[in-house]
Motif scaffolding. Structure first.
Motif, PDB file in Angstrom:
ATOM      1  N   ARG A 192       0.819  -1.398   0.056  1.00 39.38           N
ATOM      2  CA  ARG A 192      -0.051  -0.209   0.001  1.00 39.38           C
ATOM      3  C   ARG A 192       0.696   1.278  -0.021  1.00 39.38           C
ATOM      4  O   ARG A 192       0.464   2.368  -0.256  1.00 39.38           O
ATOM      5  CB  ARG A 192      -1.003   0.245   1.094  1.00 39.38           C
ATOM      6  CG  ARG A 192      -1.931  -1.084   1.242  1.00 39.38           C
ATOM      7  CD  ARG A 192      -2.943  -0.916   2.438  1.00 39.38           C
ATOM      8  NE  ARG A 192      -3.908  -2.018   2.349  1.00 39.38           N
ATOM      9  CZ  ARG A 192      -5.225  -1.862   1.920  1.00 39.38           C
ATOM     10  NH1 ARG A 192      -5.741  -0.729   1.390  1.00 39.38           N
ATOM     11  NH2 ARG A 192      -6.067  -2.818   1.811  1.00 39.38           N
ATOM     12  N   VAL A 193       2.171   1.091   0.224  1.00 39.57           N
ATOM     13  CA  VAL A 193       2.951   2.482   0.386  1.00 39.57           C
ATOM     14  C   VAL A 193       4.218   2.049  -0.613  1.00 39.57           C
ATOM     15  O   VAL A 193       4.985   3.038  -0.781  1.00 39.57           O
ATOM     16  CB  VAL A 193       3.505   2.689   1.718  1.00 39.57           C
ATOM     17  CG1 VAL A 193       2.303   2.663   2.947  1.00 39.57           C
ATOM     18  CG2 VAL A 193       4.701   1.401   2.335  1.00 39.57           C
ATOM     19  N   ALA A 194       4.419   0.856  -1.306  1.00 43.20           N
ATOM     20  CA  ALA A 194       5.564   0.927  -2.129  1.00 43.20           C
ATOM     21  C   ALA A 194       5.561   1.764  -3.419  1.00 43.20           C
ATOM     22  O   ALA A 194       6.634   1.878  -4.286  1.00 43.20           O
ATOM     23  CB  ALA A 194       5.604  -0.689  -2.548  1.00 43.20           C
ATOM     24  N   ASN A 195       4.377   2.102  -3.682  1.00 46.39           N
ATOM     25  CA  ASN A 195       4.214   3.009  -5.066  1.00 46.39           C
ATOM     26  C   ASN A 195       3.532   4.335  -4.790  1.00 46.39           C
ATOM     27  O   ASN A 195       2.982   4.292  -3.732  1.00 46.39           O
ATOM     28  CB  ASN A 195       3.471   2.051  -6.115  1.00 46.39           C
ATOM     29  CG  ASN A 195       4.325   0.923  -6.641  1.00 46.39           C
ATOM     30  OD1 ASN A 195       5.179   1.174  -7.292  1.00 46.39           O
ATOM     31  ND2 ASN A 195       3.839  -0.106  -5.954  1.00 46.39           N
ATOM     32  N   TYR A 196       3.241   5.164  -5.718  1.00 46.68           N
ATOM     33  CA  TYR A 196       2.550   6.094  -5.402  1.00 46.68           C
ATOM     34  C   TYR A 196       0.923   5.888  -5.319  1.00 46.68           C
ATOM     35  O   TYR A 196       0.132   6.371  -4.773  1.00 46.68           O
ATOM     36  CB  TYR A 196       2.581   7.248  -6.844  1.00 46.68           C
ATOM     37  CG  TYR A 196       3.886   7.939  -6.573  1.00 46.68           C
ATOM     38  CD1 TYR A 196       3.966   8.803  -5.802  1.00 46.68           C
ATOM     39  CD2 TYR A 196       4.855   7.844  -7.650  1.00 46.68           C
ATOM     40  CE1 TYR A 196       5.420   9.631  -5.760  1.00 46.68           C
ATOM     41  CE2 TYR A 196       6.116   8.561  -7.882  1.00 46.68           C
ATOM     42  CZ  TYR A 196       6.065   9.315  -6.538  1.00 46.68           C
ATOM     43  OH  TYR A 196       7.436  10.012  -6.681  1.00 46.68           O
ATOM     44  N   GLU A 197       0.600   4.833  -5.893  1.00 41.14           N
ATOM     45  CA  GLU A 197      -0.715   4.271  -6.205  1.00 41.14           C
ATOM     46  C   GLU A 197      -0.787   3.011  -4.958  1.00 41.14           C
ATOM     47  O   GLU A 197      -0.293   2.006  -5.439  1.00 41.14           O
ATOM     48  CB  GLU A 197      -1.142   3.831  -7.432  1.00 41.14           C
ATOM     49  CG  GLU A 197      -1.076   4.695  -8.316  1.00 41.14           C
ATOM     50  CD  GLU A 197       0.238   5.117  -9.181  1.00 41.14           C
ATOM     51  OE1 GLU A 197       1.211   4.309  -8.606  1.00 41.14           O
ATOM     52  OE2 GLU A 197       0.526   5.828  -9.839  1.00 41.14           O
ATOM     53  N   PRO A 198      -1.613   3.130  -3.922  1.00 39.02           N
ATOM     54  CA  PRO A 198      -1.624   2.064  -3.016  1.00 39.02           C
ATOM     55  C   PRO A 198      -2.559   0.802  -3.637  1.00 39.02           C
ATOM     56  O   PRO A 198      -3.144   1.073  -4.409  1.00 39.02           O
ATOM     57  CB  PRO A 198      -2.591   2.655  -2.020  1.00 39.02           C
ATOM     58  CG  PRO A 198      -3.304   3.686  -2.605  1.00 39.02           C
ATOM     59  CD  PRO A 198      -2.454   4.333  -3.737  1.00 39.02           C
ATOM     60  N   VAL A 199      -1.842  -0.289  -3.550  1.00 38.54           N
ATOM     61  CA  VAL A 199      -2.374  -1.449  -4.062  1.00 38.54           C
ATOM     62  C   VAL A 199      -2.493  -2.613  -2.788  1.00 38.54           C
ATOM     63  O   VAL A 199      -1.489  -2.872  -1.974  1.00 38.54           O
ATOM     64  CB  VAL A 199      -1.480  -2.241  -5.224  1.00 38.54           C
ATOM     65  CG1 VAL A 199      -1.914  -3.665  -5.431  1.00 38.54           C
ATOM     66  CG2 VAL A 199      -1.347  -1.357  -6.325  1.00 38.54           C
ATOM     67  N   ALA A 200      -3.772  -3.072  -2.754  1.00 36.10           N
ATOM     68  CA  ALA A 200      -3.874  -3.967  -1.462  1.00 36.10           C
ATOM     69  C   ALA A 200      -3.548  -5.270  -2.034  1.00 36.10           C
ATOM     70  O   ALA A 200      -3.786  -5.759  -3.205  1.00 36.10           O
ATOM     71  CB  ALA A 200      -5.524  -3.630  -1.150  1.00 36.10           C
ATOM     72  N   VAL A 201      -3.238  -6.144  -0.936  1.00 38.37           N
ATOM     73  CA  VAL A 201      -3.015  -7.660  -1.182  1.00 38.37           C
ATOM     74  C   VAL A 201      -4.305  -8.293  -0.407  1.00 38.37           C
ATOM     75  O   VAL A 201      -4.376  -8.191   0.639  1.00 38.37           O
ATOM     76  CB  VAL A 201      -1.686  -8.156  -0.622  1.00 38.37           C
ATOM     77  CG1 VAL A 201      -1.526  -9.519  -0.837  1.00 38.37           C
ATOM     78  CG2 VAL A 201      -0.510  -7.385  -1.482  1.00 38.37           C
ATOM     79  N   VAL A 202      -4.919  -9.084  -1.215  1.00 35.38           N
ATOM     80  CA  VAL A 202      -6.214  -9.580  -0.661  1.00 35.38           C
ATOM     81  C   VAL A 202      -6.297 -11.082  -0.653  1.00 35.38           C
ATOM     82  O   VAL A 202      -5.905 -11.677  -1.670  1.00 35.38           O
ATOM     83  CB  VAL A 202      -7.278  -9.070  -1.376  1.00 35.38           C
ATOM     84  CG1 VAL A 202      -8.730  -9.630  -0.956  1.00 35.38           C
ATOM     85  CG2 VAL A 202      -7.395  -7.436  -1.546  1.00 35.38           C
TER      86      VAL A 202
END
Length: 220
Positions: A147-157
């Motif tokens: 969620r913080v590794a890129n400008y865009e947060p990506v959730a791992v679900v």
């Protein structure tokens, strides 16, 4: 809420159910499979066929070169696949070092390029005993960092994180899914062996649900 999601799709029964769950929820799906040199590579053939039939965008990423630095697993090296139940200590030989951290990182990168909001993968409760990268603490921390590794947060679900294989299968059967379009056996032979941990757990799941596994087996 409808989302753009990447589904890590191995071609096995858990990710097959996961793919259909995401689809039933109305998400826009991009399936991503990995060729990491696994001996049960025929699961990728299942993944390709299912995605083709459903009209789901599908990428198969060849990361087999990683075998040069990730050694010692019976899934990738010339080591005999153990027989028995997943909870048996012998099943530790099926662990591929750091596999899910690497593959999820690649999936998150793919998600960012697609402007997807989440990466789904099929870790489940039955994996906790042997696979550290399928345990709740791993998923929670991987989700936090992605969620913080890129400008865009990506959730791992991981929707099945606390579900058994039997419970996952029950959901799929309720959706009317045909599990002949999946491959689970760790041995990539013509028929499933019926003896490796993956086969044993699959057969137990079908028995638990009073259903017949449509795959042919060498022995059951």
């Amino acid at each position: 809420m409808t989302e753009n999601v990447v589904v890590v799709y191995s071609g096995g029964m858990d990710s097959f159910t996961l793919l259909h769950r995401a689809r039933a929820a109305g998400h826009r799906i991009h399936a991503l499979s990995f060729d990491y040199g696994q001996r049960h590579v025929r699961e990728l053939d299942c993944a390709r066929q299912v995605c083709s039939d459903l009209g789901v965008p599908h990428q198969v990423l060849d990361v087999s070169a990683l075998r040069q630095i990730m050694r010692g697993s019976s899934l990738t090296d010339d080591i005999e696949v153990p027989e028995g139940h997943y909870e048996d200590v012998t099943m530790k030989s099926t662990v591929v070092p750091n596999r899910n951290m690497i593959l999820l990182s690649l999936a998150v990168g793919y998600a960012v390029s697609l402007e997807a909001q989440a990466v789904w993968y099929g870790a489940h409760g039955g994996d906790h005993a042997i696979y550290p990268d399928c345990r709740p603490e791993f998923v929670e921390k991987m989700d936090a960092v992605c969620r913080v590794a890129n400008y865009e947060p990506v959730a791992v679900v991981a929707p099945y994180l606390y579900s058994s294989k039997g419970e996952i299968l029950r959901e799929g059967l309720a959706m009317g899914l045909d599990y002949s379009h999946t491959w689970t056996c760790y041995n990539g032979r013509e028929q499933a062996c019926g003896r490796c941990g993956s086969c044993v757990e699959r057969l137990e799941a079908f028995a638990e649900n009073g259903a017949r596994d449509p795959l042919p087996y060498e022995t059951t």
